[in-house]
Design an enzyme around this catalytic site. Structure first.
Site, mmCIF file in Angstrom:
data_model
loop_
_atom_site.group_PDB
_atom_site.id
_atom_site.type_symbol
_atom_site.label_atom_id
_atom_site.label_comp_id
_atom_site.label_asym_id
_atom_site.label_seq_id
_atom_site.Cartn_x
_atom_site.Cartn_y
_atom_site.Cartn_z
ATOM 1 N N GLY A 27 0.819 -1.201 0.000
ATOM 2 C CA GLY A 27 0.000 0.000 0.000
ATOM 3 C C GLY A 27 0.853 1.250 0.000
ATOM 4 O O GLY A 27 2.000 1.230 0.464
ATOM 5 N N LYS A 28 0.301 2.339 -0.550
ATOM 6 C CA LYS A 28 1.021 3.611 -0.597
ATOM 7 C C LYS A 28 0.052 4.761 -0.412
ATOM 8 O O LYS A 28 -1.133 4.647 -0.685
ATOM 9 C CB LYS A 28 1.747 3.777 -1.941
ATOM 10 C CG LYS A 28 2.935 2.876 -2.142
ATOM 11 C CD LYS A 28 3.630 3.171 -3.460
ATOM 12 C CE LYS A 28 4.301 4.534 -3.437
ATOM 13 N NZ LYS A 28 5.055 4.802 -4.682
ATOM 14 N N GLY A 29 0.592 5.893 0.040
ATOM 15 C CA GLY A 29 -0.185 7.115 0.172
ATOM 16 C C GLY A 29 0.756 8.278 0.382
ATOM 17 O O GLY A 29 1.980 8.109 0.399
ATOM 18 N N SER A 30 0.209 9.473 0.562
ATOM 19 C CA SER A 30 1.046 10.645 0.785
ATOM 20 C C SER A 30 1.837 10.535 2.080
ATOM 21 O O SER A 30 2.909 11.105 2.223
ATOM 22 C CB SER A 30 0.172 11.902 0.822
ATOM 23 O OG SER A 30 -0.449 12.108 -0.418
ATOM 24 N N PHE A 31 1.299 9.800 3.045
ATOM 25 C CA PHE A 31 1.953 9.624 4.337
ATOM 26 C C PHE A 31 3.230 8.795 4.220
ATOM 27 O O PHE A 31 4.146 8.915 5.013
ATOM 28 C CB PHE A 31 1.001 8.919 5.298
ATOM 29 C CG PHE A 31 0.552 7.581 4.776
ATOM 30 C CD1 PHE A 31 1.305 6.443 4.998
ATOM 31 C CD2 PHE A 31 -0.600 7.476 4.028
ATOM 32 C CE1 PHE A 31 0.908 5.218 4.491
ATOM 33 C CE2 PHE A 31 -1.003 6.252 3.521
ATOM 34 C CZ PHE A 31 -0.252 5.120 3.748
ATOM 35 N N GLY A 32 3.295 7.888 3.230
ATOM 36 C CA GLY A 32 4.402 6.950 3.106
ATOM 37 C C GLY A 32 3.923 5.672 2.450
ATOM 38 O O GLY A 32 3.146 5.710 1.499
ATOM 39 N N LYS A 33 4.338 4.527 2.979
ATOM 40 C CA LYS A 33 3.950 3.253 2.374
ATOM 41 C C LYS A 33 3.812 2.170 3.433
ATOM 42 O O LYS A 33 4.258 2.308 4.567
ATOM 43 C CB LYS A 33 4.964 2.835 1.315
ATOM 44 C CG LYS A 33 6.324 2.455 1.854
ATOM 45 C CD LYS A 33 7.271 2.014 0.738
ATOM 46 C CE LYS A 33 7.635 3.155 -0.185
ATOM 47 N NZ LYS A 33 8.699 2.763 -1.159
ATOM 48 N N VAL A 34 3.168 1.076 3.020
ATOM 49 C CA VAL A 34 3.016 -0.106 3.862
ATOM 50 C C VAL A 34 3.662 -1.275 3.131
ATOM 51 O O VAL A 34 3.427 -1.474 1.941
ATOM 52 C CB VAL A 34 1.534 -0.421 4.145
ATOM 53 C CG1 VAL A 34 1.411 -1.639 5.054
ATOM 54 C CG2 VAL A 34 0.853 0.772 4.772
ATOM 55 N N ASP A 68 -15.874 4.100 14.161
ATOM 56 C CA ASP A 68 -15.898 3.938 12.701
ATOM 57 C C ASP A 68 -16.011 2.472 12.296
ATOM 58 O O ASP A 68 -15.342 2.015 11.377
ATOM 59 C CB ASP A 68 -14.642 4.560 12.081
ATOM 60 C CG ASP A 68 -14.808 4.816 10.579
ATOM 61 O OD1 ASP A 68 -15.968 4.964 10.129
ATOM 62 O OD2 ASP A 68 -13.793 4.869 9.868
#
Length: 680
Positions: free
Chosen positions: A354-361, A470
């Site tokens: 996984g990836k995003g602006s925060f970084g990656k998994v 949530d």
């Protein structure tokens, strides 16, 4: 195959969410709802939802960093041990009382939670007296071919072993069994003539027909037979576990892969299946090429001691399984660790998941124990720029404190000058939302099973004064066996006592409770509303007040009566009426989770057995093993896994905000700042 892209939208900028994840909303773009102001979206002609057809989560602020929704599971790493001189020591069987032996509390924790972390090494030697719960065909031709493909014990010739077994087979007593009066080999004798591991012609690959799993703290090792028969399998394996929580037992599950050609005739199966529902389930799985669960055991372990030396907990110990279908010989050693700080260099990077602006998994393997985890790397500069330091630290706090088998556990956390790192159990069975979307709805027993495990997870959070806020299918994962694993704690509210209220407007539109929409403040009871919505969705395919138009949906949540389809189960209906009470003070669960546990809907459940994962899940995800990443988007898994270099300077005052981040199994370690090195 389904896309996991939507799981990684959290923590991205508003522009990224709109550009890359507009499909996550209903046909047209929907703005997030803030401060009780709902904006209407465009209608979609279809009411059937897909994995991209879902209202977005409402975050407390536009820049909230919510933990990435990743699928994790356990590792099955094992190595070979040749110390197989299994001596006879005392035998453990199911008659032992785990409450007395292992000091199990209501949440499964040991009495002493302060002892240091360490590594637990399990040596598995061999098994004995395994039997099958059904008879098999007496066809000598089939059995002779199967025996010829078996793997013999070390230093023994396969031809001699096969000849000996074939000679025994010719003398075995054949019985006329069942209504069809069929010639079969009894269940007691059958396992003697089925290899525990076979090697197909022209192949050097071992195909185990018998294996078992050892689970500790949501991390799983798979131990496969190397030789012998199902009755007397040889393993000779070592598996090492990281111990960061002092849980009081190991869970052992034994599985078999039985070729359907060994089963009695279809007529025999049908007639006997009508008499025994469990036997019919076994036949159905074998005919569908699925593994069958033979037996299980909870082995008590005492890790509550203070010692710097290694300790042998079990020495060549024979474990007799719960149903008496076999026994296993093992040794267990525990070695306390020195609490040295971890760094990214302690892990092999396997795959990006996984990836995003925060970084990656990434899927990673810890070098010393060879266990596989999910590692989430977050850039400090990003969460500082989004003013999300407090929320991120709160997420880590919740993950470190939770103690429930149905919540994804934090294994470690550490930091560098540029990044924060989470290390969590790797769970790979897929989102509950994906499975619900694929099947449309679940049958009553499956929905009840998931609801019961989620009830335990939410109750555990509430006992820690945490409100989840949530709950929805996207935040629920299935492990490789099919148990629930609750994840994504970015919207949790900490320090909420029983009567405390909060008024932050956040959650997912379909699941918002009436008191939240009215802005009256809400308590822990908000989680029981969402549990009711989820149960309704699992049984019918849609949330109870679902509408394409968000404002209309909110109006329905506040005003419309609860409607049930024809033929709806009476106990399920009564439970949902209680959980979906618009008055939170009259809502089932307002006075504690036991109100829900004691409802007739769960009358056939043993809650103690459930907490110990003692029930076989109604569905097992289709993953090849506990390292399988097929449920993750290939866009990520094809990428080379690297921990990218970040050249971002953060002042000392900013770095101090991340004090106390490190977690290696206890909270005694502080945070030491060492420029250019891994930070504790």
């Amino acid at each position: 195959m389904y896309s996991w892209k939507s799981k990684f939208k959290f923590g991205k900028s508003k522009e990224e969410k709109e550009a890359k994840h507009s499909g996550f909303f209903h046909s047209s773009k929907k703005e997030e709802q803030q401060n009780n102001q709902a904006t209407a979206g465009e209608h979609d002609a279809s009411i059937t939802r897909s994995s991209l057809d879902r209202k977005g989560t409402i975050n407390p602020s536009n820049s909230s960093v919510v933990p990435v929704r990743v699928s994790y599971d356990a590792s099955s790493s094992t190595s070979t041990v040749r110390d197989s001189n299994g001596g006879n020591s005392e035998n453990t069987n199911s008659s032992q009382n785990l409450d007395e032996t292992a000091n199990i509390g209501s949440t499964g924790t040991p009495n002493d939670a302060t002892s240091s972390s360490g590594m637990m090494t399990i040596k598995v030697y061999n098994g004995d007296d395994f039997i099958l719960p059904f008879p098999i065909t007496s066809s000598e031709q089939i059995l002779n071919k199967l025996l010829a493909s078996g793997v013999p014990p070390p230093h023994k010739e396969i031809s001699k072993e096969v000849d000996a077994l074939i000679a025994q087979l010719s003398r075995v007593q054949i019985k006329n069994q069942g209504p069809a009066d069929e010639d079969l080999i009894s269940s007691e004798s059958a396992a003697k003539f089925i290899p525990s591991t076979i090697m197909l012609p022209g192949s050097s690959t071992l195909n185990p027909l018998l294996y078992f799993t050892i689970e500790f703290d949501n991390t799983v090792a798979t131990i496969e037979a190397e030789y012998g028969t199902i009755a007397k399998p040889g393993f000779n394996k070592i598996s090492t576990f990281d111990v960061t929580r002092k849980l009081p037992y190991l869970k052992i599950d034994v599985f078999a892969r039985i070729p359907s050609i060994l089963l009695p005739s279809k007529t025999w199966q049908q007639e006997m299946g009508l008499q025994d529902e469990k036997l019919q389930t076994i036949f159905d799985k074998i005919n569908s090429n699925q593994d069958i669960h033979l037996d299980s055991f909870h082995l008590p372990i005492n890790l509550s001691f203070d010692s710097a030396a290694s300790i042998r907990l079990y020495n060549h110990h024979w474990i007799t399984l719960d149903n008496g279908l076999g026994k296993i010989n093992i040794s267990i050693d525990y070695k306390p660790s020195r609490n040295k700080p971890l760094s990214i260099d302690d892990f092999d990077l396997l795959k990006v998941i996984g990836k995003g602006s925060f970084g990656k998994v990434m899927q990673v393997r810890k070098k010393d124990t060879q266990k596989v985890y999910a590692l989430k790397a977050i850039r400090k500069s990003y969460i500082v720029s989004k003013s999300e330091v407090t929320h991120t630290l709160a997420e880590r706090t919740v993950l470190a404190r939770v103690d429930c088998p149905f919540i994804v556990p934090l294994k470690f956390s550490f930091q560098s000058p540029e990044k924060l790192y989470f290390v969590l159990a790797f769970i790979n069975g897929g989102e509950l939302f994906y499975h619900l979307q694929k099947e449309g709805r679940f049958d009553l027993s499956r929905a009840r099973f998931y609801t019961a495990e989620l009830l335990c997870a939410l109750d555990n959070l509430h006992k820690l004064d945490v409100v989840y806020r949530d709950l929805k299918p996207e935040n629920i994962l299935l492990d490789y066996q099919g148990h629930i694993a609750l994840c994504d704690f970015g919207l949790c509210k900490l320090n909420m006592k029983d009567d405390d209220k909060t008024d932050t407007f956040c959650g997912t539109p379909e699941y918002l409770a009436p008191e939240l929409l009215l802005g009256l403040g809400y308590t822990k009871a908000v989680d029981w509303w969402t549990l009711g919505v989820l149960l309704y969705e699992m049984l019918t395919g849609l949330p109870p007040y679902y509408d394409e138009d968000v404002p209309k949906m909110y109006k329905k949540i506040l005003q419309e009566p609860l409607v049930f389809p024809d033929g709806f189960d009476r106990d399920a209906k009564d439970l949902l009426i209680g959980l979906l009470s618009r008055d939170p003070t009259r809502r089932l669960g307002y006075n504690g989770a036991d109100e829900i546990r004691n409802h007739p809907f769960f009358s056939q459940l043993s809650w103690k057995r459930l907490l110990m994962k003692g029930y076989i899940p109604p569905y097992k995800p289709a993953v090849s093993n506990s390292m399988d990443t097929s449920n993750f988007d290939e866009e990520f898994t094809r990428e080379k896994p690297i921990d990218s270099v970040v050249d971002e300077y953060l002042s000392e005052s900013v770095q101090k905000q991340f004090g106390g981040w490190t977690y290696v199994g206890n909270e005694q370690l502080g945070s030491s700042m060492v420029q250019g090195r891994s930070i504790r």
